[in-house]
Write a protein that holds these residues in place. Structure first.
Motif, PDB file in Angstrom:
ATOM      1  N   GLN A  83     -11.141  -4.455   0.780  1.00  9.02           N
ATOM      2  CA  GLN A  83     -10.954  -5.904   0.743  1.00  9.02           C
ATOM      3  C   GLN A  83      -9.664  -6.188  -0.016  1.00  9.02           C
ATOM      4  N   TYR A  84      -8.928  -7.188   0.447  1.00  8.77           N
ATOM      5  CA  TYR A  84      -7.599  -7.464  -0.095  1.00  8.77           C
ATOM      6  C   TYR A  84      -7.468  -8.942  -0.484  1.00  8.77           C
ATOM      7  N   CYS A  85      -6.542  -9.206  -1.385  1.00  5.91           N
ATOM      8  CA  CYS A  85      -6.280 -10.582  -1.792  1.00  5.91           C
ATOM      9  C   CYS A  85      -5.523 -11.339  -0.712  1.00  5.91           C
ATOM     10  N   SER A  86      -4.908 -10.608   0.219  1.00  2.69           N
ATOM     11  CA  SER A  86      -4.010 -11.249   1.179  1.00  2.69           C
ATOM     12  C   SER A  86      -3.806 -10.372   2.406  1.00  2.69           C
ATOM     13  N   ILE A  87      -3.291 -10.988   3.458  1.00  2.00           N
ATOM     14  CA  ILE A  87      -2.925 -10.239   4.659  1.00  2.00           C
ATOM     15  C   ILE A  87      -1.754  -9.310   4.342  1.00  2.00           C
ATOM     16  N   HIS A  88      -0.909  -9.706   3.398  1.00  2.20           N
ATOM     17  CA  HIS A  88       0.203  -8.853   2.960  1.00  2.20           C
ATOM     18  C   HIS A  88      -0.309  -7.506   2.480  1.00  2.20           C
ATOM     19  N   CYS A  89      -1.278  -7.511   1.572  1.00  4.76           N
ATOM     20  CA  CYS A  89      -1.776  -6.258   1.006  1.00  4.76           C
ATOM     21  C   CYS A  89      -2.492  -5.414   2.052  1.00  4.76           C
ATOM     22  N   MET A  90      -3.152  -6.069   3.005  1.00  2.00           N
ATOM     23  CA  MET A  90      -3.806  -5.329   4.077  1.00  2.00           C
ATOM     24  C   MET A  90      -2.778  -4.532   4.879  1.00  2.00           C
ATOM     25  N   PHE A  91      -1.680  -5.180   5.230  1.00  2.00           N
ATOM     26  CA  PHE A  91      -0.652  -4.493   6.005  1.00  2.00           C
ATOM     27  C   PHE A  91       0.150  -3.514   5.145  1.00  2.00           C
ATOM     28  N   GLN A  92       0.262  -3.787   3.848  1.00  2.00           N
ATOM     29  CA  GLN A  92       0.968  -2.852   2.977  1.00  2.00           C
ATOM     30  C   GLN A  92       0.219  -1.534   2.888  1.00  2.00           C
ATOM     31  N   GLU A  93      -1.098  -1.589   2.734  1.00  2.00           N
ATOM     32  CA  GLU A  93      -1.860  -0.337   2.673  1.00  2.00           C
ATOM     33  C   GLU A  93      -1.778   0.414   3.995  1.00  2.00           C
ATOM     34  N   ALA A  94      -1.877  -0.319   5.095  1.00  2.00           N
ATOM     35  CA  ALA A  94      -1.771   0.322   6.413  1.00  2.00           C
ATOM     36  C   ALA A  94      -0.415   1.009   6.562  1.00  2.00           C
ATOM     37  N   MET A  95       0.646   0.343   6.078  1.00  2.00           N
ATOM     38  CA  MET A  95       1.985   0.919   6.152  1.00  2.00           C
ATOM     39  C   MET A  95       2.078   2.179   5.302  1.00  2.00           C
ATOM     40  N   MET A  96       1.545   2.125   4.075  1.00  2.00           N
ATOM     41  CA  MET A  96       1.615   3.270   3.172  1.00  2.00           C
ATOM     42  C   MET A  96       0.867   4.468   3.740  1.00  2.00           C
ATOM     43  N   LYS A  97      -0.221   4.201   4.438  1.00  2.00           N
ATOM     44  CA  LYS A  97      -1.034   5.278   4.998  1.00  2.00           C
ATOM     45  C   LYS A  97      -0.690   5.580   6.454  1.00  2.00           C
ATOM     46  N   LYS A  98       0.373   4.942   6.925  1.00  2.00           N
ATOM     47  CA  LYS A  98       0.824   5.137   8.306  1.00  2.00           C
ATOM     48  C   LYS A  98      -0.331   4.962   9.286  1.00  2.00           C
ATOM     49  N   SER A  99      -1.014   3.857   9.094  1.00  2.00           N
ATOM     50  CA  SER A  99      -2.182   3.554   9.904  1.00  2.00           C
ATOM     51  C   SER A  99      -2.115   2.095  10.342  1.00  2.00           C
ATOM     52  N   THR A 100      -3.170   1.623  10.960  1.00  2.00           N
ATOM     53  CA  THR A 100      -3.278   0.207  11.325  1.00  2.00           C
ATOM     54  C   THR A 100      -4.626  -0.309  10.848  1.00  2.00           C
ATOM     55  N   PRO A 101      -4.711  -1.566  10.442  1.00  2.00           N
ATOM     56  CA  PRO A 101      -5.998  -2.121  10.002  1.00  2.00           C
ATOM     57  C   PRO A 101      -6.981  -2.177  11.172  1.00  2.00           C
TER      58      PRO A 101
END
Length: 238
Positions: A83-101
């Motif tokens: 769970q994230y505070c924002s859509i930004h953090c959701m996409f940031q984690e996906a980017m860091m893990k080279k994945s997609t939400p």
């Protein structure tokens, strides 16, 4: 030691005032707002979808999910529901893990329930505050509700695909701005840690994980919300 603790607390408060007055994209990166922020809701209105000691915090930046609940998102990344505070953090984690939400969810600003983000309508660029981004975005279950919000507070109505594209376009610049503020918080956190905390050998993958540890084990005693965030950022970065 107590005098030094009081000095650090006063200095931290002054730094926060200086930092927040210069933030053009988010006025509450590290501390709980002093009064009820539009993004915050009452504790009994919050829905937490994730588990663990750090379940009350964004799994990327460590911010309070309750205090930024109206912009909360959730998704499965690498087979874990976060769970994230924002859509930004959701996409940031996906980017860091080279994945997609996967199976992304967003808080509907009418019902305050989680809804399928793929079917949501977002108001982008309203006068309401942004969370971890340069431009605000709020989700709604229907286009009608999004349009009502847009009429009152400005912005434009976008689909999830459109808001995702804008978020990804702005992600790199937003991360750079946020990282500077988090570094400043970590420096204050190091001072607090050295002045008040017992030695912590544990390693942390995120500020949220560090917060969960600090709250559960209390190696620094009782910390204010600002101090908790600052120490957590230090522990995550050291």
């Amino acid at each position: 030691m107590q005098n030094r603790r009081n000095f650090i607390k006063k200095a931290s408060a002054l730094m926060a005032l200086g930092v927040t007055s210069n933030l053009s994209f988010n006025t509450s990166l590290f501390a709980m707002p002093m009064k009820m922020d539009f993004r915050a809701v009452k504790k009994d209105e919050v829905i937490i979808l994730q588990d663990g000691d750090s379940k009350d915090f964004c799994q990327v930046c460590g911010m309070s999910l309750q205090m930024f609940y109206r912009t909360n998102h959730a998704a499965t990344v690498d087979n874990e529901l976060h769970q994230y505070c924002s859509i930004h953090c959701m996409f940031q984690e996906a980017m860091m893990k080279k994945s997609t939400p996967k199976e992304p969810k967003a808080v509907d600003n009418t019902s305050l329930k989680f809804i399928n983000a793929n079917e949501s309508f977002y108001v982008y660029g309203s006068s309401k505050p942004a969370t971890m981004a340069s431009v605000s975005s709020y989700a709604f279950a229907t286009k009608e509700e999004a349009s009502k919000f847009c009429d009152e507070f400005g912005g434009e109505v976008l689909t999830y695909a459109q808001i995702s594209e804008k978020t990804e376009q702005n992600l790199e610049n937003d991360i750079k701005l946020i990282d500077k503020r988090q570094m400043m918080a970590a420096k204050k956190g190091e001072e607090i840690y050295k002045a008040t905390c017992a030695k912590i050998d544990a390693k942390f993958k995120s500020p949220a994980q560090a917060k969960g540890y600090l709250i559960k084990h209390k190696p620094c005693g009782e910390l204010s919300q600002m101090e908790l965030s600052q120490v957590a950022h230090y522990l995550n970065r050291r």
